[in-house]
Design an enzyme around this catalytic site. Structure first.
Site, PDB file in Angstrom:
ATOM      1  N   LYS A 123      -5.119 -10.018  -5.630  1.00 52.34           N
ATOM      2  CA  LYS A 123      -3.938  -9.396  -5.026  1.00 52.34           C
ATOM      3  C   LYS A 123      -3.518 -10.196  -3.805  1.00 52.34           C
ATOM      4  CE  LYS A 123      -2.308  -5.014  -3.032  1.00 52.34           C
ATOM      5  NZ  LYS A 123      -2.535  -3.552  -2.952  1.00 52.34           N
ATOM      6  N   ASP A 228      -1.237   7.204  -0.478  1.00 53.96           N
ATOM      7  CA  ASP A 228      -0.250   6.788  -1.487  1.00 53.96           C
ATOM      8  C   ASP A 228      -0.833   7.093  -2.866  1.00 53.96           C
ATOM      9  OD1 ASP A 228       2.197   5.799  -2.260  1.00 53.96           O
ATOM     10  OD2 ASP A 228       1.727   3.694  -1.882  1.00 53.96           O
TER      11      ASP A 228
END
Ligand code: ADP
Ligand code: MG
Length: 378
Positions: A123, A228
Site C-alpha cells: 500500500k 472508518d
C-alpha cells in the site's frame, strides 16, 4: 493506472539513489532543492551532480521547477516510490511487482511478492495532494509550520497504519499480517477475498453482523476506534470471516469525539446490513458498554509514532483542529522558501551559509533521515 515502472529500479546506480536521497533531505526545508545543496548533501562533485539530476528528471523521478527566488528540484511521486521500494527490496520484504489491485481515497494498492515468491500486498500512501477535507483548518495550521509536505504526511500515514496493524495483529485481531514499512509504503499480508461492498449474499448474516459488532467492541475494549469501519474496509476471506483493513484514521477512545466515531462505526454496519441484506437487529453496542482492559492506543504511541506525528496527521484527516496555534508561535517558519532565505541564487559560498540553513528540522530529528539515507546508499 499501474504506471509505476519498476524496471528502472534495477538500472539506477548507488549515485542515483544518493542524489534522490539528497533531494528528499533537502525537501525537509525547501520546496525546491537547488543543485548546489543537492551536491553538498550527497557529498558529490558539483559538476557530477548535474548530469545525475538531469537523468533523474528524464526518468521522472525528479522534476525541475522555477521558484520565486531560485530554481530547484523536487521529488516526484515516483521518485519517492522508488526510494521506498529500493529500501524494501534491499530488506527482502519485496522482490517483484505485480498488478495494481486498488485505488483507495488516499492510496494505491499493488500485489507484490517476496523472494520466496509469496504474494503480498503493498500500500502506497498518498496524502496531502488531493484531500479537500477541512481545507481551511489545514491551511491555518500549515501556514506557520515548515514543510508539512505530502512526503511527510504520506510517511506518517504509513507509519501509523503499520503501528496499528501490528498492535492489532499481535492481539489476535483479524487484520492482515504486517510485514514491513518504509517511508509511505506498507507491505502486508494479501487478503484472499473481497471487500464487503462486493458481497451480495452471505450464508449466515446474523453471525457476520455479530462478528462485526463484536469487533467494534473489542477494538474499543482495547482502547481504540477504527473510525472508518465500512464495507470498503472490511474484507471477507474464503471462509466468510471478516478481515479489517485501512488504519490511518484510527483514534483512541480517549479522543474528545470518541463517542461520535464509535457510534458512526456502529451505524455504518447497521446501515449496510439494512440496505444490502435487509437485516436489522435491535442489538448493537453502545459507547457506555465499553469495558477497557487494554492500552493499545498507548502502545502505539510508544512505537515511534510520535504525538506530533499523530497531531499533524489528525489535522490532515480532519480528526483534530489546530486549537493551540497561538501558543506555538515558535513554529513560525524561518527558512520558508518565500521568506528571507540564507542562500541567494544557487551558490553556497561559505561553510557558514551552509550551516545556517542545513537541517533545521522541526518535525523530526536528523537521525531519521540519516538512517534512511544510509540505507538507501549502502
Ligand atoms: P484507502 O485508505 O485508500 O481506502 P485501503 O487500505 O482501504 O486504502 O485499500 C483500498 C482497497 O485495496 C481495499 O478496498 C481492498 O480492495 C484493497 N486492499 C487493501 N489492502 C488489502 C490487502 N491486505 N489484501 C487484499 N486487498 C487489499
Ligand atoms: Mg479504505
Amino acid at each position: 493506472m499501474g504506471k509505476l515502472n519498476v524496471s528502472l529500479l534495477r538500472y539506477l546506480t548507488a549515485e542515483d539513489f544518493r542524489v534522490l536521497t539528497a533531494i528528499e533531505m533537502g525537501m525537509k526545508n525547501h520546496e525546491l532543492v537547488p543543485a548546489s545543496l543537492a551536491a553538498s548533501i550527497a557529498n558529490l562533485q558539483h559538476g557530477g551532480v548535474h548530469k545525475l539530476l538531469r537523468d533523474l528528471c528524464k526518468h521522472r523521478l525528479l522534476s525541475y521547477e522555477r521558484g520565486k527566488k531560485f530554481d530547484g528540484y523536487r521529488l516526484t511521486n515516483m521518485g519517492y516510490d522508488y526510494l521506498a521500494l529500493k529500501t524494501l527490496s534491499k530488506r527482502d520484504s519485496l522482490n517483484s511487482f505485480g498488478n495494481q489491485i486498488g485505488v483507495g481515497k488516499e492510496s494505491n494498492i499493488y500485489i507484490v511478492a517476496n523472494s520466496d515468491g509469496q504474494e503480498l500486498c503493498l500500500k502506497l500512501h498518498r496524502l496531502g495532494r488531493t484531500c479537500f477535507r477541512n481545507i481551511k483548518d489545514k491551511r491555518d495550521y500549515h501556514k506557520h509550520r515548515k514543510t508539512v509536505s505530502w512526503l511527510y504526511l504520506s510517511r506518517i500515514s504509513a507509519t501509523k497504519e503499520f503501528a496499528y496493524m501490528k498492535a492489532l495483529y499481535d492481539r489476535g485481531f483479524p487484520v492482515p499480517k504486517p510485514i514491513d514499512f518504509n517511508r509511505h509504503c506498507v507491505v502486508m499480508e494479501l487478503v484472499i477475498g473481497k471487500p464487503l461492498t462486493h458481497i451480495m449474499e452471505v450464508e449466515n448474516i446474523e453471525t457476520l453482523y455479530d462478528e462485526l459488532m463484536n469487533l467494534i467492541v473489542r477494538f474499543a475494549d482495547s482502547g481504540v476506534i477504527h473510525g472508518d469501519f465500512n464495507e470498503f474496509n472490511i474484507m471477507l476471506n474464503g471462509g466468510e470471516r471478516p478481515v479489517v483493513i485501512d488504519f490511518p484514521q484510527m483514534v483512541s477512545i480517549m479522543h474528545p469525539n470518541a463517542e461520535m466515531y464509535f457510534n458512526r462505526d456502529v451505524s455504518c454496519v447497521r446501515e449496510f446490513f439494512k440496505k444490502r441484506f435487509n437485516y436489522e437487529s435491535e442489538l448493537f453496542p453502545k459507547f457506555s458498554d465499553i469495558e477497557r482492559y487494554d492500552n493499545l492506543d498507548a502502545d502505539v504511541a510508544c512505537s515511534g509514532f510520535t504525538k506530533q506525528m499523530a497531531k499533524d496527521l489528525n489535522i490532515q484527516l480532519g480528526l483534530e483542529n489546530d486549537d493551540d496555534e497561538d501558543e506555538e508561535g515558535t513554529n513560525k517558519d524561518t527558512t520558508d522558501f518565500n521568506q528571507e532565505s540564507p542562500i541567494k541564487g544557487e551558490q553556497l559560498d561559505s561553510e557558514e551559509d551552509e550551516k545556517k540553513f542545513k537541517y533545521k528540522l522541526e518535525l523530526e530529528s536528523d537521525e531519521y533521515l540519516e538512517e534512511q539515507a544510509a540505507e538507501a546508499i549502502a
